[in-house]
Design an enzyme around this catalytic site. Structure first.
Site, mmCIF file in Angstrom:
data_model
loop_
_atom_site.group_PDB
_atom_site.id
_atom_site.type_symbol
_atom_site.label_atom_id
_atom_site.label_comp_id
_atom_site.label_asym_id
_atom_site.label_seq_id
_atom_site.Cartn_x
_atom_site.Cartn_y
_atom_site.Cartn_z
ATOM 1 N N HIS A 81 0.838 -1.204 0.000
ATOM 2 C CA HIS A 81 0.000 0.000 0.000
ATOM 3 C C HIS A 81 0.872 1.252 0.000
ATOM 4 O O HIS A 81 1.359 1.704 1.036
ATOM 5 C CB HIS A 81 -0.952 0.021 1.190
ATOM 6 C CG HIS A 81 -2.009 1.078 1.056
ATOM 7 N ND1 HIS A 81 -3.256 0.833 0.504
ATOM 8 C CD2 HIS A 81 -1.996 2.406 1.335
ATOM 9 C CE1 HIS A 81 -3.957 1.947 0.480
ATOM 10 N NE2 HIS A 81 -3.217 2.923 0.984
ATOM 11 N N CYS A 82 1.074 1.786 -1.173
ATOM 12 C CA CYS A 82 1.782 3.058 -1.309
ATOM 13 C C CYS A 82 1.210 3.754 -2.537
ATOM 14 O O CYS A 82 0.441 3.156 -3.292
ATOM 15 C CB CYS A 82 3.289 2.837 -1.449
ATOM 16 S SG CYS A 82 3.705 1.698 -2.768
ATOM 17 N N HIS A 83 1.536 5.014 -2.666
ATOM 18 C CA HIS A 83 0.977 5.817 -3.760
ATOM 19 C C HIS A 83 2.085 6.592 -4.453
ATOM 20 O O HIS A 83 3.198 6.715 -3.922
ATOM 21 C CB HIS A 83 -0.010 6.863 -3.226
ATOM 22 C CG HIS A 83 -1.035 6.346 -2.274
ATOM 23 N ND1 HIS A 83 -2.155 5.656 -2.674
ATOM 24 C CD2 HIS A 83 -1.129 6.442 -0.918
ATOM 25 C CE1 HIS A 83 -2.895 5.353 -1.617
ATOM 26 N NE2 HIS A 83 -2.285 5.816 -0.534
ATOM 27 N N THR A 90 -6.581 9.215 -4.694
ATOM 28 C CA THR A 90 -7.778 9.926 -5.149
ATOM 29 C C THR A 90 -7.447 11.264 -5.806
ATOM 30 O O THR A 90 -8.230 11.751 -6.623
ATOM 31 C CB THR A 90 -8.751 10.171 -3.981
ATOM 32 O OG1 THR A 90 -8.067 10.923 -2.960
ATOM 33 C CG2 THR A 90 -9.270 8.869 -3.407
ATOM 34 N N ARG A 110 -9.789 0.011 -6.941
ATOM 35 C CA ARG A 110 -10.110 0.444 -5.584
ATOM 36 C C ARG A 110 -11.481 1.089 -5.584
ATOM 37 O O ARG A 110 -11.769 1.958 -6.419
ATOM 38 C CB ARG A 110 -9.072 1.457 -5.129
ATOM 39 C CG ARG A 110 -9.110 1.753 -3.634
ATOM 40 C CD ARG A 110 -8.089 2.809 -3.291
ATOM 41 N NE ARG A 110 -7.760 2.858 -1.879
ATOM 42 C CZ ARG A 110 -7.229 3.924 -1.292
ATOM 43 N NH1 ARG A 110 -6.932 5.006 -2.004
ATOM 44 N NH2 ARG A 110 -6.962 3.916 -0.001
ATOM 45 N N ARG A 115 -14.658 12.111 2.835
ATOM 46 C CA ARG A 115 -13.791 13.281 2.695
ATOM 47 C C ARG A 115 -12.859 13.144 1.490
ATOM 48 O O ARG A 115 -12.159 14.076 1.130
ATOM 49 C CB ARG A 115 -12.994 13.512 3.984
ATOM 50 C CG ARG A 115 -12.017 12.438 4.287
ATOM 51 C CD ARG A 115 -11.310 12.586 5.616
ATOM 52 N NE ARG A 115 -10.709 11.339 5.995
ATOM 53 C CZ ARG A 115 -9.606 10.837 5.475
ATOM 54 N NH1 ARG A 115 -8.949 11.524 4.573
ATOM 55 N NH2 ARG A 115 -9.144 9.663 5.842
ATOM 56 N N TYR A 129 -11.958 0.758 0.570
ATOM 57 C CA TYR A 129 -11.568 1.718 1.601
ATOM 58 C C TYR A 129 -12.833 2.343 2.179
ATOM 59 O O TYR A 129 -13.601 2.979 1.455
ATOM 60 C CB TYR A 129 -10.652 2.804 1.010
ATOM 61 C CG TYR A 129 -9.976 3.675 2.073
ATOM 62 C CD1 TYR A 129 -9.787 3.214 3.367
ATOM 63 C CD2 TYR A 129 -9.531 4.950 1.768
ATOM 64 C CE1 TYR A 129 -9.164 3.988 4.332
ATOM 65 C CE2 TYR A 129 -8.904 5.751 2.734
ATOM 66 C CZ TYR A 129 -8.726 5.255 4.012
ATOM 67 O OH TYR A 129 -8.122 6.025 4.978
ATOM 68 N N ASP A 172 1.984 3.013 3.135
ATOM 69 C CA ASP A 172 1.094 4.140 2.816
ATOM 70 C C ASP A 172 1.876 5.396 2.409
ATOM 71 O O ASP A 172 1.312 6.492 2.369
ATOM 72 C CB ASP A 172 0.116 4.468 3.947
ATOM 73 C CG ASP A 172 -1.009 5.379 3.471
ATOM 74 O OD1 ASP A 172 -1.395 5.273 2.288
ATOM 75 O OD2 ASP A 172 -1.491 6.223 4.256
ATOM 76 N N ASN A 178 -2.921 13.359 3.425
ATOM 77 C CA ASN A 178 -3.884 13.947 4.371
ATOM 78 C C ASN A 178 -3.495 13.850 5.826
ATOM 79 O O ASN A 178 -4.365 13.730 6.683
ATOM 80 C CB ASN A 178 -5.267 13.293 4.205
ATOM 81 C CG ASN A 178 -5.855 13.599 2.859
ATOM 82 O OD1 ASN A 178 -5.934 14.766 2.481
ATOM 83 N ND2 ASN A 178 -6.234 12.583 2.120
HETATM 84 C C1 0GY Z 1 -4.595 6.150 2.131
HETATM 85 C C2 0GY Z 1 -5.468 7.035 2.895
HETATM 86 C C3 0GY Z 1 -6.014 8.212 2.512
HETATM 87 C C4 0GY Z 1 -6.030 8.752 1.202
HETATM 88 C C5 0GY Z 1 -6.062 8.069 0.033
HETATM 89 O O1 0GY Z 1 -6.209 7.893 -2.258
HETATM 90 C C6 0GY Z 1 -6.203 8.667 -1.302
HETATM 91 O O2 0GY Z 1 -6.331 9.877 -1.401
HETATM 92 O O3 0GY Z 1 -5.994 6.754 0.006
HETATM 93 C C7 0GY Z 1 -6.705 8.986 3.554
HETATM 94 O O4 0GY Z 1 -6.772 10.217 3.434
HETATM 95 O O5 0GY Z 1 -7.171 8.380 4.549
HETATM 96 O O6 0GY Z 1 -4.854 4.958 2.036
HETATM 97 O O7 0GY Z 1 -3.642 6.611 1.575
#
Ligand code: 0GY
Length: 306
Positions: A33-35, A79, A126, A132, A159, A258, A263
Site C-alpha cells: 500500500h503506497c501511492h 484519489t 479500488r 472526505r 476503503y 502508505d 492527508n
Molecule cells: C490512504 C489514505 C487516505 C487517502 C487516500 O487515495 C487517497 O487519497 O488513500 C486517507 O486520506 O485516509 O490509504 O492513503
C-alpha cells in the site's frame, strides 16, 4: 506550461530522512500500500480531487523502497489523480516487474483499456467510500466495474470507515471478485479489540475470505508516535488490533507503508519506525514471513518465488 496548484493548507510533506529500521525485513518483502503523487508538472491532479498533495513521485518511492529493504511495491491509485491512472502506471512500468498497481476506473471502461492496464501490471481496482476523499459512486456503477474486472482475475480494494461497514457488508459480499480491505477497516482504536465494532469486522473478514491490510497505525492511533520506554515502539494503541488480525488470518494479511501518507496534518510518520511497528503486530518470524512476503506474493505475483 499550466499553473501548478498550491498544496492544501496544513498538509504535511512526507518524511525526508527516514531512520533505518531495527527490523531487518525478510528478503522479498512487499509494500502493498503506497501511492505516487505526480510529480504535478508531469502528471496533473484531477479536477474533482479533494486535496492537492506535495509531489511524491516514483523516484522517491523507489529510494524509500531500497532504504527500508523492501523488494516490491503495490502502488494504489490515489484519489488526487481521480481515474487518470497515468502516474501510477508510469511508476509500475518503471519498476521493471517489481511493482503492481491498483487502479481507479469508471464503469464505462472498455475491455481494451482494461487489458492494457493488466499488461502494465495492474491487478485490481479500488472502491472508495470515505466521504472526505471522494463523491459517492452509485452501487450499480461499482457492480458494473466489478463484473468487468472479474474475468481478469483482479481483486477489489475497499476503503471505508468502520462505522459504515454494517450498511455496506452485504453489498461487498455480493461482489464477484476477491476483496482486500485497507487499514483493517479503519477501527476506532479507543473501542475494545473484543468489542462489537471490531468483532463485526472480523466476522465480515471470516465470512467473505477477505484479505486485510495491516496498515496505517499512524492514521488510526490516538496515542500517536511517542515511543514507549525510549524504544522504537510507537502507535501502541493500534498494536492489539493488528495483532488480532495477524493471529486470526495469518494467510490473508498484507502490510504496507502508505507512503507518501496523504492527508496527515498532525504528524508525519518516520517510515523506518513504521517498519519497526511490524515486530509488535507480527511477533514470530513465521507470521512476518507470511505477512510481508508469502501472502502478497500469492496475491500479486502468483507462481513467482520471492
Ligand atoms: C490512504 C489514505 C487516505 C487517502 C487516500 O487515495 C487517497 O487519497 O488513500 C486517507 O486520506 O485516509 O490509504 O492513503
Amino acid at each position: 506550461m499550466h499553473m501548478l496548484s498550491p498544496k492544501t493548507p496544513g498538509w504535511l510533506d512526507w518524511y525526508q530522512d527516514p531512520s533505518s529500521p531495527e527490523l531487518r525485513l525478510p528478503a522479498g518483502t512487499v509494500d502493498t500500500h503506497c501511492h505516487v503523487f505526480g510529480p504535478q508538472a508531469e502528471f496533473g491532479f484531477a479536477p474533482e480531487r479533494k486535496y492537492t498533495p506535495c509531489d511524491g513521485g516514483k523516484d522517491d518511492l523507489f529510494a524509500l523502497r531500497d532504504h527500508l529493504g523492501i523488494a516490491r511495491n503495490v502502488i494504489v491509485q490515489a484519489t488526487c489523480h481521480g481515474a487518470d491512472n497515468s502516474a501510477m502506471v508510469d511508476a509500475v512500468r518503471a519498476a521493471g516487474g517489481r511493482a503492481r498497481g491498483i487502479a481507479t476506473v469508471r464503469p464505462d471502461i472498455g475491455e481494451a483499456e482494461l487489458r492494457e492496464l493488466d499488461a502494465a501490471g495492474v491487478r485490481g481496482v479500488r472502491f472508495n467510500f470515505v466521504r472526505r476523499l471522494v463523491d459517492a459512486s452509485p452501487k450499480e456503477a461499482l457492480r458494473t466495474i466489478a463484473r468487468k474486472i472479474a474475468p481478469l482475475g483482479w481483486h477489489i480494494v475497499l476503503y471505508f470507515e468502520s462505522a459504515d461497514l454494517p450498511e455496506l457488508a452485504d453489498f461487498f459480499g455480493s461482489l464477484p471478485a476477491p476483496l482486500v480491505v485497507d487499514h483493517m477497516g479503519r477501527p476506532d482504536v479507543t473501542q475494545p479489540v473484543d468489542g462489537p465494532e471490531f468483532g463485526g469486522f472480523l466476522r465480515f473478514v471470516e465470512r467473505h475470505d477477505v484479505w486485510v491490510k495491516v496498515t496505517c497505525p499512524e492514521r488510526l492511533s490516538v496515542t500517536g508516535p511517542a515511543a514507549l520506554d525510549g524504544e522504537r515502539h510507537a502507535y501502541t494503541d493500534v498494536v492489539p488490533f493488528g495483532r488480532r488480525v495477524v493471529e486470526e488470518f495469518p494467510d490473508r494479511v498484507l502490510w504496507g507503508t502508505d507512503w507518501p501518507h496523504p492527508n496527515l496534518t498532525d504528524h508525519m510518520p518516520d517510515d523506518g519506525l513504521l517498519v519497526d511497528h511490524v515486530r509488535h503486530v507480527a511477533v514470530t518470524e513465521d507470521q512476518r514471513r507470511r505477512l510481508l512476503v508469502a501472502n502478497p506474493m500469492r496475491l500479486y505475483w502468483p507462481g513467482d518465488d520471492a
